[in-house]
Design an enzyme around this catalytic site. Sequence first.
Site, mmCIF file in Angstrom:
data_model
loop_
_atom_site.group_PDB
_atom_site.id
_atom_site.type_symbol
_atom_site.label_atom_id
_atom_site.label_comp_id
_atom_site.label_asym_id
_atom_site.label_seq_id
_atom_site.Cartn_x
_atom_site.Cartn_y
_atom_site.Cartn_z
ATOM 1 N N ASP A 13 0.820 -1.221 0.000
ATOM 2 C CA ASP A 13 0.000 0.000 0.000
ATOM 3 C C ASP A 13 0.850 1.265 0.000
ATOM 4 O O ASP A 13 0.428 2.299 0.510
ATOM 5 C CB ASP A 13 -0.954 0.025 1.206
ATOM 6 C CG ASP A 13 -1.809 -1.222 1.303
ATOM 7 O OD1 ASP A 13 -2.454 -1.560 0.293
ATOM 8 O OD2 ASP A 13 -1.819 -1.862 2.366
ATOM 9 N N LYS A 16 2.343 2.170 -5.187
ATOM 10 C CA LYS A 16 3.016 1.646 -6.376
ATOM 11 C C LYS A 16 2.254 1.974 -7.649
ATOM 12 O O LYS A 16 2.849 2.183 -8.700
ATOM 13 C CB LYS A 16 3.202 0.131 -6.243
ATOM 14 C CG LYS A 16 4.159 -0.276 -5.132
ATOM 15 C CD LYS A 16 4.287 -1.778 -5.009
ATOM 16 C CE LYS A 16 3.039 -2.440 -4.494
ATOM 17 N NZ LYS A 16 2.712 -2.068 -3.099
ATOM 18 N N HIS A 41 -4.243 -1.488 -6.031
ATOM 19 C CA HIS A 41 -3.567 -0.215 -6.239
ATOM 20 C C HIS A 41 -4.521 0.754 -6.929
ATOM 21 O O HIS A 41 -5.320 0.367 -7.764
ATOM 22 C CB HIS A 41 -2.260 -0.368 -7.029
ATOM 23 C CG HIS A 41 -2.341 -1.299 -8.195
ATOM 24 N ND1 HIS A 41 -2.164 -2.661 -8.068
ATOM 25 C CD2 HIS A 41 -2.578 -1.079 -9.505
ATOM 26 C CE1 HIS A 41 -2.281 -3.233 -9.260
ATOM 27 N NE2 HIS A 41 -2.537 -2.304 -10.143
ATOM 28 N N THR A 238 2.599 -12.638 2.609
ATOM 29 C CA THR A 238 1.864 -13.177 1.479
ATOM 30 C C THR A 238 2.513 -14.494 1.066
ATOM 31 O O THR A 238 3.469 -14.953 1.698
ATOM 32 C CB THR A 238 1.813 -12.152 0.331
ATOM 33 O OG1 THR A 238 0.852 -12.573 -0.640
ATOM 34 C CG2 THR A 238 3.178 -11.965 -0.322
ATOM 35 N N THR A 300 -9.240 -5.054 0.470
ATOM 36 C CA THR A 300 -9.967 -5.601 1.619
ATOM 37 C C THR A 300 -11.041 -4.674 2.164
ATOM 38 O O THR A 300 -11.989 -5.129 2.800
ATOM 39 C CB THR A 300 -8.989 -5.907 2.762
ATOM 40 O OG1 THR A 300 -8.385 -4.676 3.203
ATOM 41 C CG2 THR A 300 -7.903 -6.869 2.307
ATOM 42 N N GLY A 301 -10.872 -3.363 1.958
ATOM 43 C CA GLY A 301 -11.778 -2.401 2.571
ATOM 44 C C GLY A 301 -11.517 -2.193 4.049
ATOM 45 O O GLY A 301 -12.213 -1.437 4.719
#
Length: 427
Positions: A13, A16, A41, A238, A300-301
């Site tokens: 976040d 990019k 993004h 990840t 994701t919000g």
Amino acid sequence: MPALVLLGAQWGDEGKGKATDLLGGSVDYVVRYQGGNNAGHTVVVGDQKYALHLLPSGILTPECTPVIGNGVVVDPSVLFSELNGLNERGVDTSKLLISGNAHIITPYNVTVDKVTERFLGKRKIGTTGRGIGPTYADKINRVGIRIQDLYDESILTQKVEAALDGKNQLLTKVFNRRAIEAGQVVEELLTYADRLKPYVADTVLVLNKALDDDKVVLFEGGQGTLLDIDHGTYPFVTSSNPTAGGACTGSGVGPTKISRVIGILKAYTTRVGAGPFPTELLDEDGEALRRIGGERGVTTGRDRRCGWFDAVIARYATRVNGLTDFFLTKLDVLTGWEQIPVCVAYEIDGKRVEELPYSQTDFHHAKPIYENLPGWSEDITKAKTFEDLPKNAQAYVRALEEMSGAPISAIGVGPGRDETIEINSFI
């Protein structure tokens, strides 16, 4: 022409999309090399805002060929949803290329991801629930489904049946769920075959030929360095390699063809999901950063956790990626603070530690050691050159540059495409 890699130097976040979009007009190819639709993004073009999850940012630049490499995991339903959304807004997506070796996120991968997180409860990793991890697990276990498999129904059926053997045991006997029918999965996947076909290509060959022809290729990493499966804050990471090495394995382009590695740094630090975060702010400053910076995950919000800039992880990112430059984003968010703390080291068990600790336990116990830098109150969103910035903002940038170990070659002073100061050309 050698290639460039652009990646996140923190926990993702970092902005990019803005950086890739800025370079898009100067490059011929933009390549996603890992991750899937767990990476979000946002790109602002004029008065239009585009939220992308799977597609490379370069798809918004008409002269650029966007590429999804073999290291990416693709959910076809998400892919077509994004393509349809862009087409409806007049964006030409016909130049997109997708590696036939990229793995497909199947319906059962999504199911396993969601039920596993629910089962873990408080011990959950905090995944996006989009099937990314299970798809990479299938890839490593050699039971994954690749895009090229859609064009041989016999092979596709065999692979789906093999993958579901173990998963149905897990779903029915551990999670008390219904078994998934292989035939239904095959039928659903085959519905994507014809529409995908115009995009599928031998992207390894395409990219290497492009570099041989002196084309400019930009590799775009998803997530960030501290989320890398090998070099991140494991296990809160990840399932792929966003670091620079992943650009090679996820695209089929050798390391000798990469000349520049650009790290994206936010002027403060954010993180989504669980895991250690030494500079996290649980006070009004953290809430202010979240509000002013609009820190809510594109994918994701979820609200992002916010904290001050951490020079320790920036130095680490420089080291593990071999960074040649930084692109500093969201400097404008810090306008208005009289003093801006920057984490220069950690205190661990009473000792000062200036590098990221090797031990997971030590990092969990790390307390930030701050140096306060003077802030500024002037609006910087109209600044076009470094000299246009207030003196204290200039000093802040130079301090971060010195602490992080690589030159800051561009600065984001607002969300717009034109709200960027370029100090040194990346190309």
